[in-house]
Motif scaffolding. Structure first.
Motif, PDB file in Angstrom:
ATOM      1  N   ALA A  54       0.797  -1.227   0.000  1.00 34.17           N
ATOM      2  CA  ALA A  54       0.000   0.000   0.000  1.00 34.17           C
ATOM      3  C   ALA A  54       0.826   1.273   0.000  1.00 34.17           C
ATOM      4  O   ALA A  54       0.495   2.222  -0.685  1.00 34.17           O
ATOM      5  CB  ALA A  54      -0.947  -0.005   1.203  1.00 34.17           C
ATOM      6  N   GLY A 205      -9.775   7.892  -0.203  1.00 34.12           N
ATOM      7  CA  GLY A 205      -8.781   8.900  -0.539  1.00 34.12           C
ATOM      8  C   GLY A 205      -8.002   9.344   0.680  1.00 34.12           C
ATOM      9  O   GLY A 205      -7.737   8.562   1.595  1.00 34.12           O
TER      10      GLY A 205
ATOM     11  N   GLN B 188     -11.209  -2.023  -2.931  1.00 38.84           N
ATOM     12  CA  GLN B 188      -9.832  -1.572  -3.079  1.00 38.84           C
ATOM     13  C   GLN B 188      -9.102  -2.621  -3.895  1.00 38.84           C
ATOM     14  O   GLN B 188      -9.363  -3.819  -3.746  1.00 38.84           O
ATOM     15  CB  GLN B 188      -9.153  -1.395  -1.713  1.00 38.84           C
ATOM     16  CG  GLN B 188      -9.681  -0.181  -0.971  1.00 38.84           C
ATOM     17  CD  GLN B 188      -8.741   0.316   0.125  1.00 38.84           C
ATOM     18  OE1 GLN B 188      -7.970  -0.452   0.675  1.00 38.84           O
ATOM     19  NE2 GLN B 188      -8.823   1.593   0.447  1.00 38.84           N
ATOM     20  N   SER B 342     -10.202   8.507  -5.448  1.00 37.60           N
ATOM     21  CA  SER B 342      -9.050   7.718  -5.026  1.00 37.60           C
ATOM     22  C   SER B 342      -9.454   6.871  -3.819  1.00 37.60           C
ATOM     23  O   SER B 342     -10.051   7.365  -2.869  1.00 37.60           O
ATOM     24  CB  SER B 342      -7.898   8.645  -4.638  1.00 37.60           C
ATOM     25  OG  SER B 342      -6.890   7.894  -3.996  1.00 37.60           O
ATOM     26  N   CYS B 343      -9.140   5.588  -3.875  1.00 40.16           N
ATOM     27  CA  CYS B 343      -9.628   4.720  -2.809  1.00 40.16           C
ATOM     28  C   CYS B 343      -8.843   4.928  -1.517  1.00 40.16           C
ATOM     29  O   CYS B 343      -9.307   4.603  -0.450  1.00 40.16           O
ATOM     30  CB  CYS B 343      -9.584   3.260  -3.233  1.00 40.16           C
ATOM     31  SG  CYS B 343      -7.963   2.487  -3.152  1.00 40.16           S
ATOM     32  N   GLY B 344      -7.621   5.456  -1.642  1.00 38.31           N
ATOM     33  CA  GLY B 344      -6.840   5.726  -0.438  1.00 38.31           C
ATOM     34  C   GLY B 344      -5.859   4.642  -0.086  1.00 38.31           C
ATOM     35  O   GLY B 344      -5.106   4.768   0.866  1.00 38.31           O
ATOM     36  N   LYS B 345      -5.843   3.558  -0.851  1.00 40.13           N
ATOM     37  CA  LYS B 345      -4.970   2.445  -0.465  1.00 40.13           C
ATOM     38  C   LYS B 345      -3.496   2.822  -0.591  1.00 40.13           C
ATOM     39  O   LYS B 345      -2.717   2.587   0.324  1.00 40.13           O
ATOM     40  CB  LYS B 345      -5.282   1.222  -1.324  1.00 40.13           C
ATOM     41  CG  LYS B 345      -4.344   0.048  -1.025  1.00 40.13           C
ATOM     42  CD  LYS B 345      -4.869  -1.246  -1.621  1.00 40.13           C
ATOM     43  CE  LYS B 345      -3.965  -2.416  -1.247  1.00 40.13           C
ATOM     44  NZ  LYS B 345      -4.608  -3.705  -1.418  1.00 40.13           N
ATOM     45  N   CYS B 346      -3.108   3.385  -1.728  1.00 40.57           N
ATOM     46  CA  CYS B 346      -1.676   3.648  -1.918  1.00 40.57           C
ATOM     47  C   CYS B 346      -1.371   5.133  -1.803  1.00 40.57           C
ATOM     48  O   CYS B 346      -2.210   5.994  -2.074  1.00 40.57           O
ATOM     49  CB  CYS B 346      -1.184   3.088  -3.245  1.00 40.57           C
ATOM     50  SG  CYS B 346      -1.637   4.058  -4.680  1.00 40.57           S
ATOM     51  N   THR B 347      -0.150   5.406  -1.419  1.00 40.92           N
ATOM     52  CA  THR B 347       0.255   6.778  -1.141  1.00 40.92           C
ATOM     53  C   THR B 347       0.225   7.684  -2.374  1.00 40.92           C
ATOM     54  O   THR B 347      -0.318   8.791  -2.306  1.00 40.92           O
ATOM     55  CB  THR B 347       1.669   6.770  -0.523  1.00 40.92           C
ATOM     56  OG1 THR B 347       1.675   5.864   0.564  1.00 40.92           O
ATOM     57  CG2 THR B 347       2.073   8.150  -0.056  1.00 40.92           C
ATOM     58  N   PRO B 348       0.828   7.264  -3.497  1.00 43.29           N
ATOM     59  CA  PRO B 348       0.949   8.218  -4.604  1.00 43.29           C
ATOM     60  C   PRO B 348      -0.403   8.752  -5.074  1.00 43.29           C
ATOM     61  O   PRO B 348      -0.569   9.958  -5.276  1.00 43.29           O
ATOM     62  CB  PRO B 348       1.636   7.393  -5.702  1.00 43.29           C
ATOM     63  CG  PRO B 348       2.365   6.318  -4.982  1.00 43.29           C
ATOM     64  CD  PRO B 348       1.500   5.983  -3.804  1.00 43.29           C
ATOM     65  N   ARG B 350      -3.413   8.576  -3.445  1.00 45.55           N
ATOM     66  CA  ARG B 350      -4.164   9.217  -2.360  1.00 45.55           C
ATOM     67  C   ARG B 350      -3.658  10.626  -2.077  1.00 45.55           C
ATOM     68  O   ARG B 350      -4.415  11.593  -2.070  1.00 45.55           O
ATOM     69  CB  ARG B 350      -4.024   8.358  -1.104  1.00 45.55           C
ATOM     70  CG  ARG B 350      -4.690   8.897   0.132  1.00 45.55           C
ATOM     71  CD  ARG B 350      -4.386   7.996   1.313  1.00 45.55           C
ATOM     72  NE  ARG B 350      -3.011   8.113   1.766  1.00 45.55           N
ATOM     73  CZ  ARG B 350      -2.204   7.090   2.024  1.00 45.55           C
ATOM     74  NH1 ARG B 350      -2.614   5.856   1.850  1.00 45.55           N
ATOM     75  NH2 ARG B 350      -0.976   7.293   2.434  1.00 45.55           N
ATOM     76  N   PHE B 388      -0.655   2.024  -6.950  1.00 46.60           N
ATOM     77  CA  PHE B 388      -0.983   0.605  -6.871  1.00 46.60           C
ATOM     78  C   PHE B 388      -1.718   0.139  -8.122  1.00 46.60           C
ATOM     79  O   PHE B 388      -1.469  -0.929  -8.640  1.00 46.60           O
ATOM     80  CB  PHE B 388      -1.845   0.359  -5.629  1.00 46.60           C
ATOM     81  CG  PHE B 388      -1.988  -1.087  -5.265  1.00 46.60           C
ATOM     82  CD1 PHE B 388      -1.113  -1.669  -4.359  1.00 46.60           C
ATOM     83  CD2 PHE B 388      -2.992  -1.873  -5.811  1.00 46.60           C
ATOM     84  CE1 PHE B 388      -1.227  -3.013  -4.023  1.00 46.60           C
ATOM     85  CE2 PHE B 388      -3.112  -3.207  -5.481  1.00 46.60           C
ATOM     86  CZ  PHE B 388      -2.230  -3.776  -4.582  1.00 46.60           C
TER      87      PHE B 388
END
Lengths: 823, 438
Positions: A54, A205, B188, B342-348, B350, B388
């Motif tokens: 993640a 998000g 996700q 953005s689902c928020g799972k990965c940093t870039p 999100r 991701f």
């Protein structure tokens, strides 16, 4: 236990930053890099959790070997790209190694260095710059890796995400959402390791956040681990929040004093005050986890009621006395007594227990000594002497590692999640990773059993011996037959201390192990029990498992102790000592950390009132109320010593704090001195050296007991049989002073089967009144789908449900249950 | 001049085009009989030979996807139709399911048979309740007529279809997020491998295909591989629905062979909405594909040509913007969408979309410096290929392509101290009156 050496064919060879490494097939790139000594920055990655990929901090450049040419050798490695022409970084925490793979980390790839810096910058845009007031500051992976893998300055000049702070996700864990980097370590830990998925990521998000269910609070015995593995300061423990900075703390490796799991811990103090305890990584024992009790239940020593000085009773009142005076009074009192016994309790270190054992034999001239401050039996004493004492990992006894690889584990009178939580975690892991089958002979299928994928072999209290015999015979329900067949293929039987309450059950367990070839281990609940057994704080055993009745063993010990001889008749056990005190046969007693209520004594006055009582204690208890002399002793943080965990593995610890408190062995040494005996227990080294030189006995091991099962008592109409064990978090006095921890203790509920509830006209959620011989308790009813009928389960010592005295009372195990409010 | 090829949209203008009766009048459910008489492997071969490429955007060959599934082991296998059409500008699956749901159902039955699936799912975008109702009704009709369920047409073949409405999340169009959502979890994306073909829905071999891909299967079976390959280009065979929207005279769905150009499509659609206004920029395949300008009017709209010209064919969502539109404002609004989705799972993805949105919003209002443009490009560089899944990648497309083509317009915002365009001038009811800028 033999381990298969890793075959060369199981290894995969790849190149990382020009270094060739060979790692087991299926390894992740990030682990392989660790083998090569290259540290790739990471947040979501955790070796004990399933990969998630993640955070994207661990990106690396990967070149895969090309397809084999005509001669079969792979063609030149090709860079992984996407879109074509552009290197596509791969998450090294989710990608497994391949033969001939070439990996470039931030060390050798500029593009990767930039990618990592880019991710780090993005992680920081919404992260507050509150390191100076953040508990994690100074030991923060984000802080550290921002230094190693981040840009010097931030280009972010817009608005950060903010939240009101903090959110209580339980009474003991607090969440500062704006600090969270959403790595999902906490949620994955709770779901995968603990099996308590009470926290989850919610929203989307940048507003994604860790959330709790309104209806299912984050009441997990293992929630503290989420605080420890949080790579930022998002999760903090209420007890430690804003108390200290990591660099002001002095850390000491320690061992948990609460249960027989034997967790390695770290005790952190600042200027003499313990501020927190953390789980320490010990792969063979607790991995890197501990339970919330081990982590947070340490405040009991600082609630303000410690015995700081010796006390003597004068005109019925306790008053402070000097050590010389207290020792003089104690020595005189014990000297005048006709006969004295020793109650050790299950919480002292092995060295302390050894001193009690020696004191009883040498100074008091008796074998009347027992550490079992809980329900016990003579059968148990025989069982421990035959099957438990003197075993350990060195001698091939069952270990945690064995649990992880066992095909089948049978639990007898043992509820791991409540009674030895790290055994529970290991069994859950075994179930998840090794498909270990768990069977439990128990009246009720607990949630803990479900989390281990376990199956219940339902048995009402008192019928365990027959059920175990049925497993041995391989006859019974389908599940009994399955369990019997599975055990025969090689398994492990874990026996809890509660089985001692059922006549014939321990005999049956030993016979089952003998018959099936399954390996047997005994898991007591308290941290000091196993060590005390080994040290001879036991009526039938001398140190090293030597039998009191064995003349040569006695001679061996007498020689070591420089004595002419040792008392040769087996002593009274704990119940026997209590009975003798009650009858006046004993008129003196030395008591360690023992709570009379744990012995089922509701009338301590009748037991202790007439005797001369010397109490070695830390804090006031129902026993110190009758003490004639109180000698203050150290808590675990104030002394060094050894606990022996359920495996028989010694777990030594150093004193975290320097105080004037002495450990029990030192107090006993001084008391012996005063009574004209040299005990030789002045320092921990002295005791430990003597224990080592004495070693284990070499005499013949007695045979396992062969006690026939007793016929269970007839249950009267309208009555239910009481089943019980202690919740991990309950009213135990060593959890005092920690309200945040107490806030997540399970509430007392009465569990009955659906059939039983129907018979009684009760429904799930009803407030029911349970009439105990000691009075009534009113608790909410929970119906359990898998449970023995005509049985009611209540916690032993939780708020609103204290059964300790009732259970020890004749007939107290049958109770009458009505809906509260009904006549 | 390329001609339209109305196939899926052939009878959209018929009375009750969505009914089973209408579909049956147009050879409906005949391809199914033909397919069921073939070996499943032969059906897969036919689809493979047709060179049908996924119509959901990525263009992965459909037949190959099916053949990559783990071999049957006697246990469940699934077909999941991705009907979570949510890309800004994309509007092909929803009209198709609205006007001709049965062609999808027949496609599902044939495809299920081909891959050995007995239970298929259609995962529909949650907001389109009217389509949900229509699909449910169509499934009901098909069951009643014996086109679905047990022993279809007496062949002994069973196919069940479950229509599932999502909860309205763009990320659930990503196939593994869709599967998680379908399983009742948060949508996700999952780590790959394992790919859905090995462990998809409920950890069983699963093929996830776009609505239009599956709906194209009956035609391929009935009319033959050569018929299908007779349309389009060599590597981008067949037809596709091109959705024109924005500043175009007659917006809507135009079914045409792949390789048609926007110039041709614009002609068919009656040209720009206001013939006096020039085409400024357009998306070839939805907001996640880099912008094109008037100089790309003759780029053949097939996978290869669009790719070679620096964008992606995507879902053939042609959003047309004339010269009245501020590109900064358009991109700002798109990025707001990605930030929200953005689902928020990965940093870039999100954090990146969160940051991009703030910078674009500032720039649109004239606040910032030229350095912000380089910052936008560098942030995009740190998102693209690092996130991701493709959602993050897609979010960078409008940013980088708009700066590439319209850098001066960004700068104009800074010089002007705000947007130099009158947003009113771009709306449908705009008059020719000279607008007064802010």
């Amino acid at each position: 236990m033999t381990t298969t050496p890793t075959q060369a064919t199981d290894l995969v060879t790849l190149t990382i930053d020009g270094i060739e490494v060979s790692v087991p097939k299926g390894s992740l790139i990030i682990r392989a890099a660790e083998e090569a000594g290259i540290e790739i920055p990471r947040f979501c990655d955790h070796p004990s959790l399933d990969p998630v990929g993640a955070c994207r901090q661990c990106l690396v450049e990967v070149w895969m070997p090309g397809p084999p040419g005509p001669d079969g050798t792979p063609s030149e490695a090709r860079q992984m790209q996407g879109p074509p022409g552009r290197m596509k970084p791969q998450a090294s925490c989710t990608m497994t190694v391949a033969p001939g793979m070439v990996v470039k980390t931030q060390v050798t790839s500029e593009a990767i260095d930039k990618a990592q810096q880019g991710v780090m910058e993005l992680l920081l845009i919404n992260h507050p710059l509150d390191c100076p007031v953040c508990d994690k500051g100074g030991e923060c992976p984000l802080q550290n890796q921002a230094m190693s893998a981040g840009r010097e300055t931030s280009r972010f000049e817009d608005s950060k995400r903010t939240y009101p702070k903090p959110v209580n996700i339980s009474s003991q864990v607090l969440l500062d959402r704006e600090r969270c980097v959403l790595c999902a370590r906490c949620t994955r830990f709770s779901d995968q390791v603990a099996g308590d998925p009470f926290i989850a990521l919610v929203e989307r998000g940048a507003l994604q956040q860790v959330g709790i269910y309104e209806e299912q609070p984050f009441e997990s015995y293992f929630s503290g681990n989420t605080v420890q593995i949080c790579p930022v300061g998002a999760l903090t423990g209420a007890a430690y929040r804003f108390r200290s900075r990591p660099f002001d703390l002095v850390s000491t490796p320690s061992v948990c004093e609460h249960c027989a799991s034997g967790c390695a811990q770290r005790t952190d103090h600042r200027r003499g005050t313990i501020l927190r305890r953390m789980a320490q990584n010990d792969p063979e024992v607790n991995g890197e986890w501990n339970c919330d009790k081990g982590r947070w239940a340490f405040a009991y020593s600082s609630v303000g009621d410690r015995f700081e000085f010796p006390m003597v009773r004068e005109n019925g009142e306790l008053r402070v006395a000097s050590w010389p005076e207290a020792l003089r009074v104690a020595a005189a009192g014990l000297g005048h007594a006709n006969a004295s016994g020793v109650l050790v309790g299950g919480r002292v270190s092995a060295e302390d227990a050894y001193a009690y054992a020696k004191f009883a034999r040498q100074v008091l001239g008796t074998n009347d000594i027992d550490f079992r401050a809980r329900p016990h039996s003579a059968e148990e004493a025989d069982f421990l002497a035959a099957s438990v004492v003197g075993t350990g990992p060195q001698g091939g006894a069952v270990t945690y590692t064995d649990l992880g690889s066992a095909s089948t584990v049978l639990l007898l009178g043992f509820e791991p999640e409540d009674e030895s939580p790290i055994v529970f975690l290991r069994l859950r892991k075994a179930f998840r990773k090794n498909k270990t089958r768990v069977y439990a002979v128990s009246p009720v299928a607990s949630r803990g059993l479900a989390k281990m994928g376990g199956q219940l072999i339902a048995s009402a209290p008192g019928t365990e011996a027959e059920v175990i015999a049925a497993i041995k015979a391989g006859r019974g329900s389908k599940r009994v037959e399955e369990a019997a067949a599975a055990l025969a293929e090689g398994g492990v039987i874990l026996v809890g201390e509660r089985l001692a309450t059922v006549p014939g059950a321990l005999s049956a367990a030993a016979a089952l192990a003998e018959h099936t070839g399954a390996r047997l281990a005994w898991v007591p609940r308290r941290a000091g029990e196993r060590g005390a057994l080994e040290a001879g704080a036991f009526p039938t055993l001398l140190p090293g498992g030597r039998l009191v009745t064995d003349a040569s063993a006695r001679a061996e010990v007498a020689l070591a102790w420089d004595l002419a001889g040792l008392p040769d008749t087996p002593g009274r056990d704990c119940a026997g000592i209590v009975a003798a005190l009650r009858s006046g046969e004993l008129d003196g007693v030395v008591i360690g950390g023992v709570d009379p209520f744990d012995l089922g004594i509701g009338d301590a006055d009748a037991v202790l009132g007439g005797a001369f009582v010397v109490s070695l204690e830390q804090r006031p208890s129902a026993a110190t109320a009758y003490a004639d002399v109180i000698l203050p002793v150290a808590t675990v943080a104030e002394k060094s010593g050894t606990f022996v965990d359920w495996e028989g593995r010694p777990r030594s610890f150093e004193a975290a704090l320097t105080t004037t408190y002495v450990s029990d062995y030192r107090a006993l040494d001084m008391l012996a001195d005063e009574m004209g005996h040299f005990l030789g227990c002045r320092t921990q080294r002295e005791v430990a050296d003597e224990m080592t030189s004495l070693g284990a006995g070499t005499g013949p091991r007695p045979t396992a007991p062969n006690v026939p099962p007793a016929e269970p008592r007839q249950v009267a109409d309208g009555h239910l049989v009481l089943a019980t064990w202690r919740h991990l978090l309950d009213q135990g006095s060593m959890q005092d002073g920690e309200p945040f921890l107490a806030g997540t203790a399970p509430r007392a509920t009465a569990r009955v089967s659906a059939t039983t509830a129907q018979t009684l006209g009760l429904a799930d959620g009803d407030e029911v009144r349970v009439d105990l011989v000691t009075g009534a308790c009113v608790v909410a009813l929970v119906t359990i789908s898998e449970m023995a009928d005509h049985v009611i389960w209540l916690p032993t010592n939780s708020a609103g449900s204290d059964l300790r005295v009732a259970l020890a009372t004749e007939g107290g195990d049958h109770v009458f249950v009505t809906k509260d409010g009904d006549a | 001049m390329t001609q339209l090829t109305p196939i899926l949209s052939k009878f959209w203008d018929a009375e009750q085009s969505w009914s089973l009766a209408t579909y049956e009048q147009h050879d409906g459910y005949r391809a199914m009989d033909k397919a069921f008489a073939m070996e499943p492997a032969a059906v897969i071969s036919a689809v493979k030979d047709s060179a049908l490429r996924g119509r959901g955007g990525a263009g992965f060959p459909t037949g190959m996807k099916w053949s990559f599934m783990s071999p049957p082991d006697g246990d469940a296998r699934y077909l999941v139709v991705n009907a979570d059409e949510s890309e800004p500008g994309t509007c092909k699956d929803i009209p198709l399911m609205m006007a001709n749901p049965h062609v999808l159902l027949e496609g599902v039955a044939i495809s299920s048979y081909a891959i050995g699936c007995k239970k298929a799912f259609i995962y529909l975008r949650g907001e389109v309740v009217h389509v949900y109702r229509r699909l449910l009704r169509a499934v009901e009709e098909a069951y009643a007529a014996g086109h679905l369920g047990e022993n279809i047409h007496g062949t002994g073949i069973d196919v069940d279809i479950v229509v599932h409405a999502g909860a309205g999340a763009y990320i659930c169009g990503e196939e593994t997020a869709l599967l998680d959502s379908l399983e009742g979890r948060r949508g996700q994306p999952r780590s790959k491998p394992p790919f859905p073909g090995a462990a998809g829905l409920y950890a069983r071999p699963t093929s996830v295909n776009n609505v239009e891909s599956i709906a194209s299967v009956p035609g391929i079976i009935l009319e033959g591989v050569d018929w299908f390959k007779g349309m389009g280009t060599e590597k981008s065979a067949g037809f596709g629905i091109f959705s024109l929207s924005g500043h175009v005279k007659n917006p809507g769905q135009y079914e045409a062979p792949l390789g048609i150009t926007l110039r041709e499509l614009l002609d068919m659609a009656g040209g720009m909405r206001d013939p006096n206004k020039k085409l400024k920029f357009w998306t070839p395949g939805g907001s996640s594909t880099p912008l094109f300008t008037a100089e790309h009017l003759d780029v053949p709209l097939d996978f290869e040509s669009v790719g070679a010209a620096g964008s992606m064919l995507g879902t053939r969502a042609l959003q047309i913007f004339d010269e009245t539109v501020c590109v900064v404002r358009a991109v700002d609004r798109w990025i707001e969408f990605y930030k929200h989705e953005s689902c928020g799972k990965c940093t870039p993805c999100r954090e990146g979309t969160w940051w991009l949105a703030q910078i674009l919003h500032r720039l649109e209002h004239g606040q910032g410096t030229e350095a912000d443009l380089d910052k936008l490009l560098d942030i995009s560089d740190n998102i693209l290929g690092r996130s991701f899944c493709a959602l993050g990648d897609g979010a960078t497309s409008p940013v980088t392509s708009s700066i590439q083509h319209f850098r001066d317009e960004y700068l104009a915002h800074l010089e002007h101290g705000g947007c130099p365009f009158d947003p009113q001038a771009a709306v449908l009811w705009a008059t020719d009156k000279e607008s007064v800028s802010a």
